[in-house]
Structures are given as structure tokens and as C-alpha cells.
Design an enzyme around this catalytic site. Structure first.
Site, PDB file in Angstrom:
ATOM      1  N   HIS A  67     -18.516  15.149 -12.859  1.00 48.11           N
ATOM      2  CA  HIS A  67     -18.706  13.790 -12.476  1.00 48.11           C
ATOM      3  C   HIS A  67     -19.364  13.463 -11.070  1.00 48.11           C
ATOM      4  O   HIS A  67     -19.282  12.423 -10.571  1.00 48.11           O
ATOM      5  CB  HIS A  67     -17.095  13.102 -12.621  1.00 48.11           C
ATOM      6  CG  HIS A  67     -16.361  13.370 -13.698  1.00 48.11           C
ATOM      7  ND1 HIS A  67     -15.626  14.304 -13.758  1.00 48.11           N
ATOM      8  CD2 HIS A  67     -16.575  12.875 -15.017  1.00 48.11           C
ATOM      9  CE1 HIS A  67     -14.892  14.493 -14.873  1.00 48.11           C
ATOM     10  NE2 HIS A  67     -15.704  13.448 -15.808  1.00 48.11           N
TER      11      HIS A  67
HETATM   12  S1  FES Z   1     -15.919  15.310 -10.245  1.00 46.38           S
HETATM   13 FE1  FES Z   1     -14.636  15.073 -12.053  1.00 46.38          FE
HETATM   14  S2  FES Z   1     -13.585  16.964 -12.186  1.00 46.38           S
HETATM   15 FE2  FES Z   1     -14.867  17.270 -10.524  1.00 46.38          FE
END
Ligand code: FES
Length: 199
Positions: free
Chosen positions: A157
């Protein structure tokens, strides 16, 4: 009166019998309860400290050991990597002083480690638990920001961490990468899972 005497005697017997049964019952319950809480040898082994020999860890390299089922990264940071990390703008970091992050007291400071050149971090993103990738080079592509100081990028993410595991601002991960308890045994052996003060 005679009945009263019998009843009193019977009552004393019943009370005594109940007490004995109660005591036996308590012992009978206590033994399996205690034994049920003894950790198995496997569980004890899973929580045991692990040792890492960093004598062959070249400058800039990272190695991984497993402790309590989690990856622990050990990084040999060069003087240049330390300089880049320490001079990185604190206002680009969410928790530059690790006030809200998990780490032992003896790893306070910008590099979050006992020795600045050796970083010890739990290699699990503090967002949803993915494993970030190691991108130590300052001109790394694909990490999505300019002036990258080198660090760890979590492509799940888009969370970013510097080489001390400090999280950038405005990414999903809320806190820095965790620093586990650890201590040095001599120059090259790191014991992960034991605190420096208490060992
Ligand atoms: S940014 Fe979501 S698990 Fe690492």
C-alpha cells in the site's frame, strides 16, 4: 435431644467429609490446570533468543534471522548510509523520535540501535503486516518519492521507511518498524530476544 445429638454429629461428619472432598477436588483440579499451562518444548524453542553472527555481513548488506516466527533484519549500515539517514528531514517522518513506536529504551536516537552501524528491525510493515523490500540506494526507482534517503518500501500500500525503520509521513503505516530486544555478545554476535540491560 437424642435426635439433636445425632443430627449434630451427622452434620459435623458431613461438613468434615465435604471439606475433605473439597480439598481433594481442589488438588484434582489444580494439577491438570497447572500442567496445561506449561509451555511445550516447541513453544519454548519458538520464543527462545536467536543468535546472529554479523562478522561476514558486508557494509550495506542485510541478513535475516527468524525470531518468534517473525523475520528480523540485521543491516550493516555504512558511514554514508548513517549520514544520509541522520540528515534526512524530520518533518518528512511521522514519528522521527519514535515516541509512538515499539523499541527498547537503549535503541533511542535517530538510528534506533545500540551501534549506529548495525540496525536490528522486525521486517514486518506496521500497516497490515507485509514484508517491505530493502531499497538502500539513494536513487532507488519505484519508491514513489524524490530525495529517497535509502530504506524500505512496502509495495502493498506504499509505505516507506528510512534505514532506521522510521516511517514516512502520509503513508498507511502508522508507526516505525519495531526494534526487538537484542544485545551484543562480543563484537560480532547479536542475541535477538534478550535485552541488553537484563541479560
Ligand atoms: S503498506 Fe500496507 S502492509 Fe505495508
Amino acid at each position: 435431644m437424642a435426635n439433636n445429638g445425632v443430627n449434630k454429629g451427622r452434620r459435623r461428619f458431613l461438613v468434615g467429609a465435604t471439606t475433605v472432598v473439597g480439598a481433594v477436588g481442589a488438588v484434582g483440579v489444580a494439577i491438570p490446570f497447572v500442567s496445561a499451562w506449561q509451555p511445550s518444548a516447541r513453544a519454548r524453542a519458538a520464543g527462545a533468543p536467536v543468535q546472529a553472527d554479523v562478522s561476514k555481513l558486508a557494509p550495506g548488506q542485510r541478513m535475516t534471522v527468524e525470531w518468534r516466527g517473525r523475520p528480523v533484519w540485521i543491516i550493516n549500515r555504512t558511514p554514508e548510509m548513517i549520514e544520509r539517514t541522520e540528515s534526512f528531514a524530520a518533518d518528512r517522518l511521522a514519528d522521527p523520535d519514535s515516541q509512538a513506536s515499539l523499541q527498547p529504551a537503549y535503541s533511542a536516537g535517530q538510528m534506533r540501535s545500540i551501534r549506529p552501524e548495525i540496525g536490528v528491525l522486525i521486517g514486518i510493515c506496521t500497516h497490515l503486516g507485509c514484508s517491505p523490500v530493502y531499497r538502500p540506494e539513494p536513487d532507488a526507482t519505484g519508491v514513489g518519492v524524490d530525495d529517497w534517503p535509502g530504506g524500505f518500501f512496502c509495495p502493498c500500500h506504499g509505505s516507506r521507511f528510512d534505514l532506521a525503520g522510521r516511517v514516512f509521513s502520509n503513508v498507511p503505516a502508522p508507526t516505525n518498524l519495531e526494534v526487538p530486544p537484542y544485545r551484543f555478545e562480543g563484537d560480532n554476535i547479536i542475541v535477538v530476544g534478550e535485552d541488553e540491560e537484563t541479560a
